[in-house]
Design a protein around this motif. Structure first.
Motif, PDB file in Angstrom:
ATOM      1  N   TYR A   1      -3.551  -4.914  -0.547  1.00 14.69           N
ATOM      2  CA  TYR A   1      -3.324  -5.617   0.709  1.00 14.69           C
ATOM      3  C   TYR A   1      -2.009  -5.140   1.308  1.00 14.69           C
ATOM      4  O   TYR A   1      -0.994  -5.067   0.607  1.00 14.69           O
TER       5      TYR A   1
ATOM      6  N   LYS B   1       0.015  -6.739   6.936  1.00 16.50           N
ATOM      7  CA  LYS B   1      -0.719  -7.434   7.997  1.00 16.50           C
ATOM      8  C   LYS B   1      -2.085  -7.928   7.536  1.00 16.50           C
ATOM      9  O   LYS B   1      -2.816  -8.550   8.313  1.00 16.50           O
ATOM     10  N   ASP B   2      -2.445  -7.647   6.295  1.00 18.94           N
ATOM     11  CA  ASP B   2      -3.745  -8.069   5.770  1.00 18.94           C
ATOM     12  C   ASP B   2      -3.693  -9.512   5.298  1.00 18.94           C
ATOM     13  O   ASP B   2      -2.654  -9.992   4.841  1.00 18.94           O
ATOM     14  N   GLN B   3      -4.819 -10.171   5.379  1.00 22.73           N
ATOM     15  CA  GLN B   3      -4.961 -11.530   4.839  1.00 22.73           C
ATOM     16  C   GLN B   3      -5.766 -11.429   3.547  1.00 22.73           C
ATOM     17  O   GLN B   3      -6.932 -11.054   3.572  1.00 22.73           O
TER      18      GLN B   3
ATOM     19  N   LYS C   1       0.816  -1.212   0.000  1.00 22.83           N
ATOM     20  CA  LYS C   1       0.000   0.000   0.000  1.00 22.83           C
ATOM     21  C   LYS C   1       0.854   1.269   0.000  1.00 22.83           C
ATOM     22  O   LYS C   1       0.351   2.352   0.224  1.00 22.83           O
TER      23      LYS C   1
END
Length: 190
Positions: A29, A32-34, A8
């Motif tokens: 994403y 830390k995003d899934q 990002k």
């Protein structure tokens, strides 16, 4: 077409901006995003050390996808060399980790500012060089950006990623030493 961008930061946002201009849906994403679903084209807008972990984590979901490596595997401690073997590249390593994906090398010879504006030096269209072994994947990638201000040029097979990474490294060192600005870059002039 659905585009997924891991990252990002400035590069991820600038790359996504061009796909959005071209009429595509972009999902971002962060680290830390899934990711739950992945688009047809997946952009790895992350630092080089993060590539292997992402490839391992999403290997099954990346099967059959176009995976674009934008990294420059620079030794950020010394700013004096690349950390991949001289006869390889980050993109070639990624292709070995994802044998069922079509890995492309692109965007690593551009800065975020030139991607965002679509121009180098306010005059020339930003040129995106793309290397990969799958001609169909390169054509789909190029078509996906056709309605953006970017010019995409086919740089050849994935082994050309070595030269693209060296070019990206040179551009970064020139900018870091203030010989060019972070808004400068390379353009292919006809």
């Amino acid at each position: 077409m659905e585009i997924t961008i891991f990252g990002k930061g400035n590069m991820g946002q600038a790359i996504g901006h061009n796909f959005e201009i071209a009429g595509h849906e972009v999902t971002y994403y962060g680290s830390k995003d899934q990711a739950t679903t992945l688009g047809e084209i997946v952009i790895m807008a992350v630092p080089y050390p993060a590539l292997a972990a992402l490839a391992k984590q999403y290997a099954t979901q990346l099967k059959g996808k176009i995976v674009v490596d934008i990294t420059n595997p620079l030794n950020f401690d010394t700013w004096d060399d690349l950390v991949v073997p001289a006869d390889s590249s980050a993109a070639q390593e990624l292709q070995q980790q994802l044998p069922d994906s079509q890995v492309l090398k692109a965007f690593n010879t551009t800065f975020a500012a030139t991607l965002q504006s679509g121009q180098v030096n306010g005059k020339e269209p930003t040129t995106v060089l793309v290397a990969g072994n799958d001609d169909s994947a390169k054509q789909r990638f190029t078509r996906a950006l056709a309605d953006s201000p970017l010019e995409v040029k086919d740089a050849g097979k994935l082994k050309r990623a070595r030269e693209l990474e060296a070019m990206g490294f040179m551009q970064m060192t020139l900018a870091a030493s203030e010989q060019i600005g972070w808004t400068g870059g390379f353009a292919v002039v006809k």
